[in-house]
Design a protein around this motif. Structure first.
Motif, PDB file in Angstrom:
ATOM      1  N   VAL A   1       0.833  -1.196   0.000  1.00 16.87           N
ATOM      2  CA  VAL A   1       0.000   0.000   0.000  1.00 16.87           C
ATOM      3  C   VAL A   1       0.871   1.251   0.000  1.00 16.87           C
ATOM      4  CG1 VAL A   1      -1.844   1.223   1.227  1.00 16.87           C
ATOM      5  CG2 VAL A   1      -1.654  -1.257   1.449  1.00 16.87           C
ATOM      6  N   TYR A   2       0.534   2.206  -0.861  1.00 16.61           N
ATOM      7  CA  TYR A   2       1.157   3.525  -0.803  1.00 16.61           C
ATOM      8  C   TYR A   2       0.086   4.546  -0.463  1.00 16.61           C
ATOM      9  CZ  TYR A   2       5.316   1.456  -2.748  1.00 16.61           C
ATOM     10  OH  TYR A   2       6.425   0.671  -2.914  1.00 16.61           O
ATOM     11  N   THR A   3       0.270   5.265   0.634  1.00 16.13           N
ATOM     12  CA  THR A   3      -0.699   6.301   0.987  1.00 16.13           C
ATOM     13  C   THR A   3      -0.050   7.659   0.747  1.00 16.13           C
ATOM     14  OG1 THR A   3      -0.073   6.455   3.333  1.00 16.13           O
ATOM     15  CG2 THR A   3      -1.679   4.777   2.740  1.00 16.13           C
ATOM     16  N   LEU A   4      -0.830   8.570   0.166  1.00 11.66           N
ATOM     17  CA  LEU A   4      -0.323   9.885  -0.228  1.00 11.66           C
ATOM     18  C   LEU A   4      -0.977  10.956   0.636  1.00 11.66           C
ATOM     19  CD1 LEU A   4      -0.598   9.380  -4.103  1.00 11.66           C
ATOM     20  CD2 LEU A   4       1.115   8.486  -2.503  1.00 11.66           C
ATOM     21  N   ALA A   5      -0.173  11.905   1.112  1.00  5.91           N
ATOM     22  CA  ALA A   5      -0.719  12.913   2.017  1.00  5.91           C
ATOM     23  C   ALA A   5       0.096  14.187   1.954  1.00  5.91           C
ATOM     24  CB  ALA A   5      -0.722  12.366   3.442  1.00  5.91           C
ATOM     25  N   GLY A   6      -0.430  15.218   2.591  1.00  9.90           N
ATOM     26  CA  GLY A   6       0.326  16.453   2.746  1.00  9.90           C
ATOM     27  C   GLY A   6       0.857  16.570   4.167  1.00  9.90           C
ATOM     28  N   PHE A   7       1.967  17.283   4.308  1.00 11.31           N
ATOM     29  CA  PHE A   7       2.507  17.519   5.638  1.00 11.31           C
ATOM     30  C   PHE A   7       2.586  19.029   5.855  1.00 11.31           C
ATOM     31  CE2 PHE A   7       5.908  18.181   8.713  1.00 11.31           C
ATOM     32  CZ  PHE A   7       5.448  17.370   9.748  1.00 11.31           C
ATOM     33  N   ALA A   8       1.766  19.549   6.760  1.00  9.82           N
ATOM     34  CA  ALA A   8       1.634  21.000   6.941  1.00  9.82           C
ATOM     35  C   ALA A   8       2.834  21.576   7.683  1.00  9.82           C
ATOM     36  CB  ALA A   8       0.350  21.313   7.701  1.00  9.82           C
ATOM     37  N   GLN A   9       3.520  22.514   7.031  1.00  7.65           N
ATOM     38  CA  GLN A   9       4.675  23.152   7.666  1.00  7.65           C
ATOM     39  C   GLN A   9       4.307  24.491   8.292  1.00  7.65           C
ATOM     40  OE1 GLN A   9       7.164  21.682   8.479  1.00  7.65           O
ATOM     41  NE2 GLN A   9       8.239  20.534   6.894  1.00  7.65           N
ATOM     42  N   GLY A  10       3.135  25.025   7.953  1.00 10.33           N
ATOM     43  CA  GLY A  10       2.728  26.291   8.549  1.00 10.33           C
ATOM     44  C   GLY A  10       3.466  27.490   7.972  1.00 10.33           C
ATOM     45  N   ARG A  11       4.199  27.268   6.893  1.00 14.22           N
ATOM     46  CA  ARG A  11       4.899  28.359   6.208  1.00 14.22           C
ATOM     47  C   ARG A  11       4.961  28.002   4.732  1.00 14.22           C
ATOM     48  NH1 ARG A  11       9.437  25.750   4.995  1.00 14.22           N
ATOM     49  NH2 ARG A  11      10.092  24.118   6.433  1.00 14.22           N
ATOM     50  N   VAL A  12       5.190  29.005   3.897  1.00 11.74           N
ATOM     51  CA  VAL A  12       5.285  28.737   2.465  1.00 11.74           C
ATOM     52  C   VAL A  12       6.472  27.806   2.208  1.00 11.74           C
ATOM     53  CG1 VAL A  12       5.696  29.767   0.208  1.00 11.74           C
ATOM     54  CG2 VAL A  12       4.190  30.907   1.842  1.00 11.74           C
ATOM     55  N   VAL A  13       6.239  26.795   1.365  1.00 10.82           N
ATOM     56  CA  VAL A  13       7.292  25.827   1.051  1.00 10.82           C
ATOM     57  C   VAL A  13       7.618  25.961  -0.435  1.00 10.82           C
ATOM     58  CG1 VAL A  13       7.872  23.386   0.957  1.00 10.82           C
ATOM     59  CG2 VAL A  13       6.427  24.253   2.818  1.00 10.82           C
ATOM     60  N   GLU A  14       8.830  26.452  -0.726  1.00  9.98           N
ATOM     61  CA  GLU A  14       9.191  26.678  -2.135  1.00  9.98           C
ATOM     62  C   GLU A  14       9.422  25.348  -2.858  1.00  9.98           C
ATOM     63  OE1 GLU A  14       9.323  29.414  -3.880  1.00  9.98           O
ATOM     64  OE2 GLU A  14       8.913  30.844  -2.268  1.00  9.98           O
ATOM     65  N   ASP A  15      10.241  24.529  -2.251  1.00 11.77           N
ATOM     66  CA  ASP A  15      10.665  23.308  -2.932  1.00 11.77           C
ATOM     67  C   ASP A  15      10.341  22.124  -2.030  1.00 11.77           C
ATOM     68  OD1 ASP A  15      11.790  21.676  -4.775  1.00 11.77           O
ATOM     69  OD2 ASP A  15      13.852  22.025  -4.093  1.00 11.77           O
ATOM     70  N   PRO A  16       9.085  21.634  -2.109  1.00 12.44           N
ATOM     71  CA  PRO A  16       8.615  20.663  -1.132  1.00 12.44           C
ATOM     72  C   PRO A  16       9.404  19.348  -1.159  1.00 12.44           C
ATOM     73  CG  PRO A  16       7.057  20.840  -2.945  1.00 12.44           C
ATOM     74  CD  PRO A  16       8.067  21.918  -3.141  1.00 12.44           C
ATOM     75  N   LYS A  17       9.857  18.941   0.008  1.00 11.38           N
ATOM     76  CA  LYS A  17      10.428  17.605   0.169  1.00 11.38           C
ATOM     77  C   LYS A  17       9.286  16.607   0.324  1.00 11.38           C
ATOM     78  CE  LYS A  17      13.121  18.386   3.802  1.00 11.38           C
ATOM     79  NZ  LYS A  17      13.405  19.797   4.089  1.00 11.38           N
ATOM     80  N   VAL A  18       9.591  15.356   0.145  1.00 13.14           N
ATOM     81  CA  VAL A  18       8.604  14.304   0.390  1.00 13.14           C
ATOM     82  C   VAL A  18       9.077  13.481   1.585  1.00 13.14           C
ATOM     83  CG1 VAL A  18       7.477  12.249  -0.536  1.00 13.14           C
ATOM     84  CG2 VAL A  18       7.865  14.237  -2.009  1.00 13.14           C
ATOM     85  N   LEU A  19       8.299  13.605   2.688  1.00 12.48           N
ATOM     86  CA  LEU A  19       8.638  12.873   3.904  1.00 12.48           C
ATOM     87  C   LEU A  19       8.015  11.487   3.843  1.00 12.48           C
ATOM     88  CD1 LEU A  19       7.911  15.730   6.465  1.00 12.48           C
ATOM     89  CD2 LEU A  19      10.117  15.086   5.481  1.00 12.48           C
ATOM     90  N   GLY A  20       8.581  10.555   4.576  1.00 15.88           N
ATOM     91  CA  GLY A  20       8.073   9.198   4.515  1.00 15.88           C
ATOM     92  C   GLY A  20       7.892   8.548   5.867  1.00 15.88           C
ATOM     93  N   ALA A  21       7.078   7.513   5.880  1.00 17.47           N
ATOM     94  CA  ALA A  21       6.923   6.608   7.019  1.00 17.47           C
ATOM     95  C   ALA A  21       6.573   5.270   6.405  1.00 17.47           C
ATOM     96  CB  ALA A  21       5.817   7.085   7.946  1.00 17.47           C
ATOM     97  N   ALA A  22       6.987   4.185   7.042  1.00 17.51           N
ATOM     98  CA  ALA A  22       6.794   2.888   6.400  1.00 17.51           C
ATOM     99  C   ALA A  22       6.604   1.802   7.446  1.00 17.51           C
ATOM    100  CB  ALA A  22       7.968   2.559   5.494  1.00 17.51           C
ATOM    101  N   THR A  23       6.251   0.621   6.955  1.00 20.35           N
ATOM    102  CA  THR A  23       5.941  -0.468   7.885  1.00 20.35           C
ATOM    103  C   THR A  23       7.140  -1.357   8.196  1.00 20.35           C
ATOM    104  OG1 THR A  23       5.174  -1.746   5.989  1.00 20.35           O
ATOM    105  CG2 THR A  23       3.500  -0.590   7.282  1.00 20.35           C
ATOM    106  N   SER A  24       8.259  -1.151   7.516  1.00 17.62           N
ATOM    107  CA  SER A  24       9.434  -1.988   7.801  1.00 17.62           C
ATOM    108  C   SER A  24      10.719  -1.231   7.508  1.00 17.62           C
ATOM    109  CB  SER A  24       9.400  -3.260   6.951  1.00 17.62           C
ATOM    110  OG  SER A  24       9.683  -2.937   5.605  1.00 17.62           O
ATOM    111  N   ALA A  25      11.800  -1.676   8.135  1.00 14.41           N
ATOM    112  CA  ALA A  25      13.107  -1.052   7.945  1.00 14.41           C
ATOM    113  C   ALA A  25      13.565  -1.192   6.489  1.00 14.41           C
ATOM    114  CB  ALA A  25      14.127  -1.678   8.892  1.00 14.41           C
ATOM    115  N   GLU A  26      13.232  -2.311   5.855  1.00  8.31           N
ATOM    116  CA  GLU A  26      13.646  -2.521   4.461  1.00  8.31           C
ATOM    117  C   GLU A  26      12.999  -1.462   3.570  1.00  8.31           C
ATOM    118  OE1 GLU A  26      12.280  -5.006   6.359  1.00  8.31           O
ATOM    119  OE2 GLU A  26      14.289  -5.653   6.937  1.00  8.31           O
ATOM    120  N   LEU A  27      11.702  -1.232   3.795  1.00  6.57           N
ATOM    121  CA  LEU A  27      11.000  -0.241   2.983  1.00  6.57           C
ATOM    122  C   LEU A  27      11.563   1.158   3.219  1.00  6.57           C
ATOM    123  CD1 LEU A  27       7.264  -1.358   2.968  1.00  6.57           C
ATOM    124  CD2 LEU A  27       8.608  -0.692   0.977  1.00  6.57           C
ATOM    125  N   VAL A  28      11.895   1.458   4.455  1.00 14.92           N
ATOM    126  CA  VAL A  28      12.499   2.761   4.746  1.00 14.92           C
ATOM    127  C   VAL A  28      13.774   2.931   3.916  1.00 14.92           C
ATOM    128  CG1 VAL A  28      13.662   4.146   6.515  1.00 14.92           C
ATOM    129  CG2 VAL A  28      11.518   2.963   7.067  1.00 14.92           C
TER     130      VAL A  28
END
Lengths: 262, 262, 262, 262
Positions: free
Chosen positions: D120-147
């Motif tokens: 499963v891949y779930t897609l979401a936004g992460f609110a920084q509370g400030r304008v983000v010029e060049d958005p990074k993509v943060l992650g979380a996963a179910t296993s160390a291998e996937l990380v």
């Protein structure tokens, strides 16, 4: 207990029945229209709907007798040769939680499907936030064919209204009705949103009676509309005199609430 | 778990039992009256009602022992020759959600129906928003016959009160009771709504004891009423002296809350 | 889905197991105590409890791995000759609705009953609303015998506290436990209610370890308490200097919230 | 009615399908990304999900036709030789109660498990509370291998973000997915939290398309991002001129709300 309990009062066979729904809502337009239709046609009680999704409340009549809050189905047998008998749904409340709205609507639709209902008309008010002199009737429907048919009866389909969709029974009876294979139309009378609005209910009924090919004498409804107008005028005059809303005696009460004097 | 769990403590045969309900509510009038009736008659514990629709709470007695919040049914066997045995329902709470109120009421009624109950008396307070010197007992009932009978016992049936109907257990036991084929009466003692009101509870019990043809000595209840009166007077005097509500030390707390000192 | 899902991780036979419950609550005293006990004893994971009555949330560990919020049962096998093995219940949340609290507690008790549990100790904080230098441990129990036994271990049973009873898991595990035939005690460490309070958790554990005849080294907990004390002191000093709460930068945030820094 | 109703529109066999979830949420990043992916791939409707845990609402299209709010599964058959077919979940709402979120997620996962989904891949936004010029993509996963795998694709795993874990569908699909034996990753595009953010959705899709080895032309999404930027700039300019937020005309409305103009 059962989430929704339908008590059948009489066993009937209906000819291609059409369901007309009108429950409390904006300007009480839908309820006024459905109740008036029921009264004028002399529709008979068919079933009472109780539910734990209504408030835990009984009403007390003037004679001191209590009645558990409910929704109610009435039926009207059309004269021989007519296309459709009618089922009319009215009542004290819509379900008071989102889940309750789904549960009640689904149960009533299931009951109506067993009676042969294939078409649903839901009646509602559309709040404009300003006084509406000559209310239009806005529409939404489940198919392009129905949209076209309704336009011929004077129903207005606007690109922008209702922008956020329909919330509550009038929308849900169409949306869930589709899952029962029913087609449907929502007729929304324009209204200020501040007052119970028999005038708007009359506009809705005028169109509905043509659509259903049913004769309805609107005199009494128009009389009621004139009474409400007078009360509204008096409140307005009082405000002019004092320079502030007439409801200012009840601190914290929003002014609009006062308007529900139907 | 079961939504509502009824634990029977003793198996009994009852003679045409009548249910008397008195749960916490306005002025605690219903609960005071039912608890006092139970105590005076020496009614015995019959069943305990637990439910996930009560708060997740235990009470701690002065001796340190806990008790899960509940409703409770007690029974009273009338002397030989009397018309009716009694079931008395009291408890810590009404269900804390609308759905919970329906579920609990329906379950208790179902239990009582199996014991042969055909008549229900619900006891409540009716908030007048002002001090009531000589509380009347207002009524509502399930049939015109019961209304007439109650009038003879001094119960007042008013065209305007209770205007909005009855909300909560006292109404629901009548409304849902109808679905079990039960007839019923709600007796509402007038009360200010600011204080726990044994005085109003006494007025209710005076009529109820006549209706049920049961002797109840009201001395202890009247004593309690006098105590509450004294406390109310002291609070009133303190306010007069300081020029502001005695409860003003607790900012944000509505003054009325203070009054619940029963 | 099932309302409450218990996933067993290992099949074990336990000797007269006693359940110790400590979930998040006032000052996090119960959770701190239960988690510390589990850690010090090296208790092993037995079962994970998931429920739709917890928030729809996963935690993300520092290594980026997610974990669905849950409650957890661990077991500890006592040395040969000891009276009781232990089951320790901890977790991220209590149920977030009253109904959910009942459902989760009942399910866990049912599970524990099958493992042979007959006795429950629930751990909690008791908010005094003021700084507590030397926290007493207040008690509540399911029988007079247990009250007497606990008094011998230094537990305080007060006529007035807790006045309103116990709300939440610590009360419910006792109240519902009775319906499973379990006896139980609630141990409440006095705490300010403003801070996570390892000091109070230590006071609770000191008594619990004597009651259960289990050795627990409290050094690490006391160290944690000293750290929290220092942070509290620094906040206090900052306020003295500026003349206003250190948290004033976050408008609208109540000062006490700041305190949850455990 | 059923709590969650899944209506299958077409019967399909899928090759090792992977589920991609994107529902409304912070900056609508997840929904924008999933809807765009579906459109670009020409994924076909597979199933519609209705639930009483959605609002009781129908949408009205510009042509006057109503549609009950829902979630929707689409499928995409990858070219021969590819590793995975895709299932894409989008929709109008997440469940509106915590319990509803659990029920809907569990039902959809169950449905997907039967189709063979193990990832499963779930897609979401992460609110920084400030304008983000060049958005990074943060992650979380179910296993160390996937990380570790995700790091190679440029996903950022931060020790501190998201500090409080993931709330809502994007977290729950991973957390409950584990109970179905599924592995999963959440991809969170940084965003201000004030605006619908196609720019952030593009950043998420750029990585997702590499991970899934799927070609997606992002031109139209970037065009939409530029339009939103222009509107934001105009609002900003208007505020500069008047010295106050452009939204001040709507008293009480928080300024950020204005931003949802996607």
């Amino acid at each position: 207990m059962q989430d929704v309990l339908v008590r059948t009062l009489e066993k009937v066979e209906l000819h291609q029945p059409v369901l007309v729904e009108g429950l409390p809502g904006v300007g009480n337009v839908g309820k006024l229209a459905a109740d008036y239709l029921r009264e004028q046609l002399g529709a008979k009680p068919l079933a009472t709907i109780y539910s734990k999704f209504f408030p835990p409340q009984v009403y007390v009549h003037e004679n001191g007798i209590v009645r558990l809050v409910s929704n109610d189905l009435a039926y009207w047998k059309a004269p021989a040769g007519a296309l459709h008998d009618l089922l009319i749904l009215g009542g004290d409340y819509q379900g008071i939680s989102p889940e309750g709205q789904y549960e009640i609507t689904e149960r009533v639709l299931d009951y109506c499907a067993q009676l042969g209902v294939k078409q649903v008309y839901t009646l509602a008010g559309f709040a404009q936030g300003r006084v509406v002199e000559d209310p239009k009737v806005l529409g939404a429907a489940t198919s392009a064919e129905l949209v076209e048919t309704m336009k011929k009866f004077g129903v207005v389909f606007s690109r922008s209204d209702p922008g956020g969709g329909l919330i509550g029974a009038s929308g849900l009876f169409l949306g869930l009705g589709r899952l029962f294979g029913m087609e449907g139309v929502c007729l929304m009378g324009e209204t200020s949103g501040y007052f119970v609005d028999p005038h708007s209910a009359g506009a809705v009924l005028k169109i509905l009676s043509k659509v259903l090919d049913v004769k309805v004498d609107l005199t009494a409804l128009e009389e009621k509309a004139r009474e409400i107008d007078k009360i509204a005028q008096r409140i307005h005059d009082a405000e002019q005199r004092t320079g502030e809303p007439a409801s200012s005696g009840a601190p914290g009460a929003p002014r609009e609430d006062l308007g529900y004097i139907g």
